[in-house]
Design a protein around this motif. Structure first.
Motif, PDB file in Angstrom:
ATOM      1  N   UNK A  76      -8.702  -2.537 -15.300  1.00 15.04           N
ATOM      2  CA  UNK A  76      -8.936  -2.079 -13.973  1.00 15.04           C
ATOM      3  C   UNK A  76     -10.720  -1.857 -13.867  1.00 15.04           C
ATOM      4  N   UNK A  79     -11.407  -5.564 -12.962  1.00  4.81           N
ATOM      5  CA  UNK A  79     -11.106  -5.734 -11.331  1.00  4.81           C
ATOM      6  C   UNK A  79     -11.980  -5.030 -10.508  1.00  4.81           C
ATOM      7  N   UNK A  80     -12.475  -4.013 -10.571  1.00  9.98           N
ATOM      8  CA  UNK A  80     -13.181  -3.419  -9.698  1.00  9.98           C
ATOM      9  C   UNK A  80     -14.626  -4.008  -9.586  1.00  9.98           C
ATOM     10  N   UNK A 181      -5.770 -12.591  -3.744  1.00  7.76           N
ATOM     11  CA  UNK A 181      -6.531 -11.461  -3.807  1.00  7.76           C
ATOM     12  C   UNK A 181      -7.572 -11.574  -2.351  1.00  7.76           C
ATOM     13  N   UNK A 184      -3.157 -11.277   1.740  1.00  6.93           N
ATOM     14  CA  UNK A 184      -1.990 -10.415   1.510  1.00  6.93           C
ATOM     15  C   UNK A 184      -0.741 -11.415   1.288  1.00  6.93           C
ATOM     16  N   UNK A 200      -2.114 -12.422 -13.432  1.00  9.50           N
ATOM     17  CA  UNK A 200      -2.832 -11.426 -13.338  1.00  9.50           C
ATOM     18  C   UNK A 200      -1.631 -10.169 -13.672  1.00  9.50           C
ATOM     19  N   UNK A 323      -2.259  -1.793  -9.749  1.00  8.81           N
ATOM     20  CA  UNK A 323      -1.616  -1.144  -8.874  1.00  8.81           C
ATOM     21  C   UNK A 323      -0.358   0.192  -9.185  1.00  8.81           C
ATOM     22  N   UNK A 326      -1.971   3.031 -10.986  1.00  9.11           N
ATOM     23  CA  UNK A 326      -2.700   3.989  -9.741  1.00  9.11           C
ATOM     24  C   UNK A 326      -1.552   4.791  -9.042  1.00  9.11           C
ATOM     25  N   UNK A 327      -0.394   4.085  -8.514  1.00  4.78           N
ATOM     26  CA  UNK A 327       0.386   4.749  -7.861  1.00  4.78           C
ATOM     27  C   UNK A 327       1.214   5.865  -8.690  1.00  4.78           C
ATOM     28  N   UNK A 329       0.181   7.263 -11.444  1.00  7.25           N
ATOM     29  CA  UNK A 329      -0.782   8.313 -11.805  1.00  7.25           C
ATOM     30  C   UNK A 329      -1.268   9.142 -10.701  1.00  7.25           C
ATOM     31  N   UNK A 330      -1.043   8.606  -9.634  1.00 12.56           N
ATOM     32  CA  UNK A 330      -1.528   9.587  -8.253  1.00 12.56           C
ATOM     33  C   UNK A 330      -0.801  10.675  -8.020  1.00 12.56           C
TER      34      UNK A 330
ATOM     35  N   UNK B  46      -9.536  -4.882  -5.006  1.00 12.23           N
ATOM     36  CA  UNK B  46      -9.484  -3.801  -6.014  1.00 12.23           C
ATOM     37  C   UNK B  46     -10.856  -2.975  -5.832  1.00 12.23           C
ATOM     38  N   UNK B  51      -5.534   2.773  -7.338  1.00 13.93           N
ATOM     39  CA  UNK B  51      -4.476   2.650  -6.379  1.00 13.93           C
ATOM     40  C   UNK B  51      -3.615   3.976  -6.272  1.00 13.93           C
ATOM     41  N   UNK B  53      -4.909   6.385  -4.710  1.00 13.39           N
ATOM     42  CA  UNK B  53      -5.812   7.601  -4.751  1.00 13.39           C
ATOM     43  C   UNK B  53      -6.735   7.443  -3.342  1.00 13.39           C
TER      44      UNK B  53
END
Lengths: 374, 299
Positions: A76, A79-80, A181, A184, A200, A323, A326-327, A329-330, B46, B51, B53
């Motif tokens: 992550x 990626x950022x 990337x 879409x 990926x 992805x 993130x989703x 853990x959101x 990214x 993602x 959040x």
């Protein structure tokens, strides 16, 4: 007296300070350096480069340190960072046939031009914890020999030469390089985009999908035609210069799965391909990728899509662990506004239910009284 | 050098995203505004936050933010929830914009799960963080199918679902992410805001932008767009109502959070919109649990 939960900012700062302290661990133990991670946890570095979608061993090693060894978190971070990098273009296609091979095996032939080279592999090690590794002491250096100058053609090229294997799709240097990337994904997605997403994608997810196909949920009857790992040279086609410039070399692992044949009135029966390619040494990843790639070709090869592994939307939209994590853990974020709305509804529904129940019981009692009186 | 290329702290571009990315996002936003309620695919990046959040809202905000903007970020209606604090800090660092908690002072408001109680005015932009932009997703998981359904305005599946709710529960059992129809054409997910907020979207003078990062979609409601919550003639849309006023500021007709005060069933209801509540208290309003400024100072 109600006191509002304030101080989010101070809480966040303190949490970060605590995290940094935990990352350091017991200060009596020497701190780990990113170059130690880069040199000694190479397979973790490779995984982070793959799922982080960026070939940079130093950055991946640093990310592993920063993430306390959580490899998805490390990917992550990579990626950022990747988002902020400028793009200059795309390299020429890799020639894995010209790879400086460190490992090359084929399960479909006993021997073949260039030979079988085991290389640095866990295969055939007995998985016994080696307590000697906990003690000091250097392992002996591995024996070396001069590289064999003989060419090492890809197994798939040998098969294709005889027409037994479907031809690779022809390479068109003018065709645009798909990049999910930058655009879409829309479905159905072409194979270049599918392979990009698989490259990926999360190793564990691909592994489970590949395994499911082996167990009968969308079988492809695969053979490991060839797995090879080694260094390949990268060339960048520089528009200003008008010719390709070598950029250096990277280590990759490639897997070519040879799968059950297909044929039709127009095409003679031939084996079909599944392909996997990943940065570094990543055999599990490329084998799983090749199985999933082949399974995703089910429709184009005239098969019926019946299993999850064959389903583009299912596989491609859930393969990305950045992805996914993130989703999932959101759900830790506050949801109390929506929960309040649901609470209100459930209370109302329960009140109505109770009222109905009481009315029914009252009616039953009246009936019973009446019957008793008669 | 334009304002948007000026670099902020840490060597990153203004508001983190590079100009090319911002241009791509702005194009998607313009298209979304041109077709209200329609989901426009965009190449979400990214981001340095996970993602789910708020990466979609963050990218929309980053693409529209200018140096003169005043930014407000809320989560669950509150400015001081951790993720709102984190996002506000992100833009403070990367774009160095002025930030506020006052709804009336903000030019851009990024939100998760609420629409402020104070009516928005012309020139304000409300940016929603959206987890699942597709209102039909839980009825039909496939994008290939739902795109066709939107193209044909085929929303029978949604009406059947709402009808089934009535058959089972006696009412439409949707309390948040309650689907709306935009300008009589597209069925749209208002993001998981409680249905209480749905009427605020209708004919709002503010521009409303919706960003879904993980799902790579942007959609929009231009100012003064018709936004109608789906319902039936004999089962009209009913916004959530609360029995008691806010225990702190005494407001009625606002969305309330239930706060558990002890382990013996004690609870109180207070405004979810913290700015609205504080503003009212500053104006001298008070509820049953808050007597005035002096009490708070000693609390």
């Amino acid at each position: 007296m109600y006191v509002a939960v304030k101080g989010g900012e101070a809480a966040i700062d303190n949490a970060h300070a605590w995290l940094a302290d935990r990352r350091r661990g017991d200060r009596a133990v020497a701190e780990i350096a990113p170059d130690q991670i880069r040199e000694q946890l190479t397979l973790a570095v490779d995984r982070v480069m793959n799922e982080g979608s960026l070939y940079d061993r130093d950055l991946a090693a640093l990310a592993i340190k920063q993430s306390r060894g959580d490899l998805i978190e490390a990917a992550f971070l990579v990626r950022a960072y990747r988002t902020t990098l400028p793009r200059f273009g795309a390299t020429e296609p890799l020639d894995t046939g010209a790879m400086a091979v460190a490992r090359r095996i084929s399960a479909t032939y006993k021997d073949l031009p260039g030979g079988q080279i085991l290389g640095p592999t866990f295969d055939y090690t007995h998985r016994l914890i080696d307590f000697a590794l906990a003690a000091d002491g250097e392992p002996p250096r591995a024996p070396t020999a001069p590289a064999d100058a003989a060419a090492m053609p890809r197994v798939t090229d040998l098969l294709a030469g005889e027409g037994l294997l479907e031809a690779d799709s022809p390479y068109d240097p003018e065709a645009p390089v798909g990049d999910l990337t930058r655009e879409p994904v829309t479905y159905p997605a072409a194979r270049d985009l599918r392979l990009q997403q698989l490259a990926r994608g999360d190793e564990g997810f691909l592994l489970a999908l590949a395994y499911s196909s082996q167990r009968g949920f969308g079988s492809t009857h695969p053979f490991a035609g060839e797995i090879r790992m080694g260094e390949v040279e990268l060339e960048f086609d520089c528009a200003d210069l008008g010719f390709a410039v070598p950029l250096g070399s990277i280590t990759v692992t490639e897997c070519q799965m040879v799968n059950q044949f297909a044929g039709s009135a127009d095409a003679a029966p031939a084996f079909t391909r599944g392909y996997g390619l990943a940065f570094g040494h990543a055999e599990r990843k490329v084998m799983a990728m090749a199985l999933v790639d082949r399974a995703l070709r089910t429709q184009e090869l005239g098969g019926e899509v019946v299993a999850p592994v064959q389903d583009q939307e299912f596989v491609l939209s859930h393969a990305d662990n950045i992805q996914a994590t993130g989703f999932v853990e959101h759900l830790k974020l506050p949801h109390y506004v929506d929960f309040q709305a649901e609470l209100g509804l459930v209370r109302k529904l329960r009140a109505e239910w109770t009222a109905r129940r009481e009315a029914r019981d009252a009616a039953a009692d009246t009936l019973a009284d009446r019957e008793a009186a008669e | 050098m334009t304002a948007s290329t000026a670099t902020a702290a840490g060597g990153y571009a203004f508001a983190y995203l590079d100009d090319q990315t911002k241009r791509m996002i702005r194009r998607a936003i313009l298209k979304a505004i041109a077709i209200p309620g329609h989901q426009v695919p965009f190449a979400a990046r990214d981001m340095p936050m996970p993602y789910g959040w708020g990466t979609g809202g963050i990218q929309v905000t980053a693409a529209i933010l200018g140096p003169a903007d005043v930014l407000k970020v809320i989560d669950q209606g509150a400015d001081d929830t951790t993720n709102a604090v984190s996002i506000r800090k992100f833009f403070k660092t990367t774009a160095n914009v002025a930030v506020t908690t006052r709804t009336t002072e903000a030019t851009v408001i990024q939100t998760r799960h609420r629409i402020p109680e104070t009516p928005l005015g012309p020139g304000q932009i409300l940016v929603y963080q959206v987890p699942i932009p597709e209102p039909l997703r839980f009825l039909e998981p496939r994008e290939t199918e739902t795109r066709v359904m939107h193209a044909l305005a085929d929303y029978g599946l949604m009406h059947v679902k709402l009808y089934e709710d009535i058959a089972t529960h006696g009412r439409i059992a949707k309390t948040y992410a309650y689907p709306v129809k935009v300008e009589g054409r597209y069925v749209m997910d208002p993001s998981p805001t409680p249905k209480f907020d749905n009427p605020k979207m209708h004919l709002s003078p503010a521009l409303q932008l919706f960003g879904a990062g993980r799902e790579k979609r942007i959609y929009a409601l231009p100012p003064f767009t018709h936004v109608v919550s789906l319902d039936f003639e004999d089962h009209p849309f009913e916004p959530t109502r609360f029995d008691a006023p806010c225990a702190l500021c005494g407001a009625t007709g606002v969305y309330l959070d239930e706060v558990v005060t002890d382990d013996a069933g004690g609870r109180m209801f207070v405004c979810s919109d913290t700015d609205h509540c504080e503003t009212r208290r500053a104006e001298g309003h008070h509820g049953t649990e808050w007597a005035g400024e002096a009490t708070e100072a000693t609390a």
